[in-house]
Design a protein around this motif. Structure first.
Motif, PDB file in Angstrom:
ATOM      1  N   ALA A   1       0.835  -1.119   0.072  1.00  0.00           N
ATOM      2  CA  ALA A   1       0.140  -0.037   0.031  1.00  0.00           C
ATOM      3  C   ALA A   1       1.281   1.450   0.058  1.00  0.00           C
ATOM      4  O   ALA A   1       1.866   1.381   0.996  1.00  0.00           O
ATOM      5  N   VAL A   2       0.491   1.973  -0.599  1.00  0.00           N
ATOM      6  CA  VAL A   2       1.014   3.313  -0.793  1.00  0.00           C
ATOM      7  C   VAL A   2       0.904   4.734  -0.171  1.00  0.00           C
ATOM      8  O   VAL A   2      -1.109   4.810  -0.169  1.00  0.00           O
ATOM      9  N   PHE A   3       0.743   5.044   0.577  1.00  0.00           N
ATOM     10  CA  PHE A   3       0.676   6.728   1.658  1.00  0.00           C
ATOM     11  C   PHE A   3       1.349   7.103   0.753  1.00  0.00           C
ATOM     12  O   PHE A   3       2.573   8.039   0.443  1.00  0.00           O
ATOM     13  N   LEU A   4       0.088   8.641  -0.404  1.00  0.00           N
ATOM     14  CA  LEU A   4       0.433   9.340  -1.020  1.00  0.00           C
ATOM     15  C   LEU A   4       0.640  10.667   0.184  1.00  0.00           C
ATOM     16  O   LEU A   4      -0.307  11.545   0.642  1.00  0.00           O
ATOM     17  N   ASP A   5       1.723  11.826   0.343  1.00  0.00           N
ATOM     18  CA  ASP A   5       2.372  11.901   1.488  1.00  0.00           C
ATOM     19  C   ASP A   5       1.453  13.423   1.212  1.00  0.00           C
ATOM     20  O   ASP A   5       2.759  14.263  -0.267  1.00  0.00           O
TER      21      ASP A   5
ATOM     22  N   MET B   1       8.485  10.404  10.184  1.00  0.00           N
ATOM     23  CA  MET B   1       9.017   9.062   8.628  1.00  0.00           C
ATOM     24  C   MET B   1       8.577   7.558   9.811  1.00  0.00           C
ATOM     25  O   MET B   1       8.340   7.076   9.445  1.00  0.00           O
ATOM     26  N   GLN B   2       9.957   7.712  10.638  1.00  0.00           N
ATOM     27  CA  GLN B   2       9.613   6.349  11.440  1.00  0.00           C
ATOM     28  C   GLN B   2       8.257   6.304  12.420  1.00  0.00           C
ATOM     29  O   GLN B   2       7.780   5.080  12.723  1.00  0.00           O
ATOM     30  N   GLU B   3       7.164   7.205  12.250  1.00  0.00           N
ATOM     31  CA  GLU B   3       6.090   6.894  12.981  1.00  0.00           C
ATOM     32  C   GLU B   3       5.008   6.038  12.351  1.00  0.00           C
ATOM     33  O   GLU B   3       4.191   5.576  12.150  1.00  0.00           O
ATOM     34  N   LEU B   4       5.821   6.847  10.141  1.00  0.00           N
ATOM     35  CA  LEU B   4       4.592   5.998   9.446  1.00  0.00           C
ATOM     36  C   LEU B   4       5.460   4.822   9.304  1.00  0.00           C
ATOM     37  O   LEU B   4       4.601   3.791   8.920  1.00  0.00           O
ATOM     38  N   ALA B   5       6.181   4.144   9.482  1.00  0.00           N
ATOM     39  CA  ALA B   5       6.683   3.172   9.341  1.00  0.00           C
ATOM     40  C   ALA B   5       6.312   2.016  10.523  1.00  0.00           C
ATOM     41  O   ALA B   5       5.909   1.575   9.866  1.00  0.00           O
TER      42      ALA B   5
ATOM     43  N   ILE C   1       5.314   1.750   1.878  1.00  0.00           N
ATOM     44  CA  ILE C   1       5.954   2.616   0.435  1.00  0.00           C
ATOM     45  C   ILE C   1       5.232   4.074   0.832  1.00  0.00           C
ATOM     46  O   ILE C   1       4.263   4.247   0.816  1.00  0.00           O
ATOM     47  N   ILE C   2       6.176   5.138   0.699  1.00  0.00           N
ATOM     48  CA  ILE C   2       5.222   6.539   0.642  1.00  0.00           C
ATOM     49  C   ILE C   2       5.471   7.632  -0.494  1.00  0.00           C
ATOM     50  O   ILE C   2       6.631   6.878  -1.382  1.00  0.00           O
ATOM     51  N   ALA C   3       4.787   8.112  -1.115  1.00  0.00           N
ATOM     52  CA  ALA C   3       4.897   8.861  -2.392  1.00  0.00           C
ATOM     53  C   ALA C   3       4.615  10.332  -2.194  1.00  0.00           C
ATOM     54  O   ALA C   3       3.240  10.548  -1.767  1.00  0.00           O
TER      55      ALA C   3
ATOM     56  N   TYR D   1      16.210  10.912   4.833  1.00  0.00           N
ATOM     57  CA  TYR D   1      14.337  10.430   6.099  1.00  0.00           C
ATOM     58  C   TYR D   1      13.849   9.520   5.797  1.00  0.00           C
ATOM     59  O   TYR D   1      13.703   8.406   6.864  1.00  0.00           O
ATOM     60  N   ALA D   2      13.585   9.239   4.588  1.00  0.00           N
ATOM     61  CA  ALA D   2      12.310   8.395   4.190  1.00  0.00           C
ATOM     62  C   ALA D   2      13.427   6.632   4.627  1.00  0.00           C
ATOM     63  O   ALA D   2      12.948   5.752   4.976  1.00  0.00           O
ATOM     64  N   LYS D   3      14.509   7.439   3.599  1.00  0.00           N
ATOM     65  CA  LYS D   3      14.846   5.517   3.240  1.00  0.00           C
ATOM     66  C   LYS D   3      15.522   5.168   4.717  1.00  0.00           C
ATOM     67  O   LYS D   3      15.373   4.469   5.334  1.00  0.00           O
ATOM     68  N   GLN D   4      15.959   6.235   5.555  1.00  0.00           N
ATOM     69  CA  GLN D   4      16.647   5.859   7.244  1.00  0.00           C
ATOM     70  C   GLN D   4      15.150   4.947   7.768  1.00  0.00           C
ATOM     71  O   GLN D   4      15.662   3.560   8.254  1.00  0.00           O
TER      72      GLN D   4
END
Length: 407
Positions: free
Chosen positions: A278-282, A298-302, A308-310, A333-336
């Protein structure tokens, strides 16, 4: 992402016609002349030399290339014709934005309230009078613009299916319906807009399955109050997934999307297998003026189940002290946080002279011409590390992905 080969017969337009072969038979994608045109516009560099060497192909379908609303640069968005153009130009994943009709049937439209600009609804007087805001002409004396708002929820599915898609646009200074409907931006075209076939979500899923491409339906936010005649948000989200399953899609072949984090969380809880991609459209980057990316958010989203973030392209890119395009802090940050990233939407801004506009606002100073398209793609792929790119003209991304041997 995996490449899938499809059979084509090349036409004089640079597109291809499917030859009737099954989705599993070996074949190639047709990218036409635009990718080579973009390469020709690039400043001399090793990247340009590399891309120029790929001009003769062969090209195959790739999941890195995602059809944004199909191939909306030149075909009416979210129509059968637009979807087929995206598939033929090598998109391995194709998008149906999902909303619903008055009788709660799921259909492909970018917005619940865009029929007045993306279809010929206003040319049907018996339907036009049912619009939430019927057409009101502009007033040239006062400068007041023309008004109209026609929602999918204004019509039954049977009524919706009588409409034809057109290129998105409106002449807001029009004094007649005919003038209002003639609003296609000059850098697009009406050449392929003679018969835009509207589709239900189920029909789009069947089409994608038949042609061997993956589906990335977006659950669009409703403009009507929810629940809508007993139709709740969770019923809406579940209906989308159930229609994919009925079409034979597996979780691995599906990338659900939503701007609403609650939708993602619902899928994580109730359809955990399908929620894996599922893709969260940010939209935080443009709706919250105080938003600043951090490892913590970003970690909170994970931690909430997002994989997946878009965000829009510009959120993933920045300029360094030398004026070079580089990954943004957001991307880092998203990658981390372990989030995969998808970018949207390439080839949606028209000619890029003068900076490229909204989609490139963090790097406008580095954009001088259309050749920047390939540079942006290269940074997104190699430095940011996106797993796919939405594009209004998927052939461009197909060309790049094949040249760089992206799986």
């Amino acid at each position: 992402m995996k490449k899938i080969i499809l059979t084509v017969i090349t036409t004089t337009l640079g597109f291809s016609m499917l030859s009737g072969c099954s989705a599993n038979e070996a074949a190639s994608a047709s990218v036409g002349v635009r990718p080579a045109f973009l390469v020709d516009q690039m400043q001399q560099s090793p990247l340009k030399e590399k891309l120029a060497q790929c001009s003769e192909g062969p090209f195959v379908r790739t999941d890195f290339s995602i059809g944004h609303r199909g191939a909306a640069m030149q075909f009416p968005e979210h129509t059968k014709e637009s979807y087929l153009a995206a598939i033929r130009s090598g998109a391995g994943i194709v998008e149906c934005d999902v909303t619903f009709t008055k009788d709660k049937q799921l259909v492909c439209r970018h917005s619940q309230s865009d029929l007045h600009t993306t279809t010929d609804v206003l040319a049907h007087p018996e339907l036009a009078k049912k619009c939430t805001v019927p057409f009101t002409p502009a007033n040239p004396l006062t400068g007041e613009k023309a008004k109209a708002e026609c929602r999918t929820s204004d019509f039954t599915l049977a009524e919706f299916k009588t409409l034809k898609g057109k290129m998105d646009g409106a002449n807001t200074m029009a004094t007649s319906v005919e003038e209002y409907m003639q609003g296609t931006p000059k850098w697009r075209t009406d050449l392929y807009a003679t018969n835009g076939t509207l589709m239900t979500h189920a029909e789009s899923a069947a089409l994608f399955k038949a042609h061997g491409v993956k589906a990335t339906p977006e659950l669009k936010s409703a403009v009507v109050e929810m629940p809508f005649n007993g139709f709740t948000q969770t019923m809406y989200a579940d209906k989308l997934v159930n229609e994919l399953k009925a079409a034979g899609f597996s979780a691995a072949e599906t990338y659900l999307q939503s701007f609403d984090l609650n939708d993602i969380k619902h899928w994580v809880k109730n359809n955990p297998e399908f929620a894996q991609q599922a893709v969260f459209l940010d939209d935080r980057v443009f709706t919250d003026k105080n938003f600043k990316a951090s490892l913590a958010n970003m970690q909170e989203l994970a931690d909430s189940g997002v994989k997946i973030i878009a965000p829009p392209i510009y959120a993933l890119l920045a300029l360094n002290e030398n004026g070079d395009i580089v990954p943004s802090d957001y991307a880092k940050y998203a990658k981390q946080a372990g989030l995969d990233m998808i970018a949207w939407s390439l080839e949606r801004s028209g000619p890029l002279q003068g900076g490229g506009g909204w989609y490139y606002q963090t790097i406008n100073e580095a954009i001088k011409d259309d050749g920047a398209t390939m540079v942006i793609l290269d940074v997104l792929a190699k430095q940011v590390g996106v797993i796919g790119v939405f594009s209004d003209w998927p052939a461009t991304v197909t060309y790049y992905a094949n040249c760089m041997d992206l799986k």
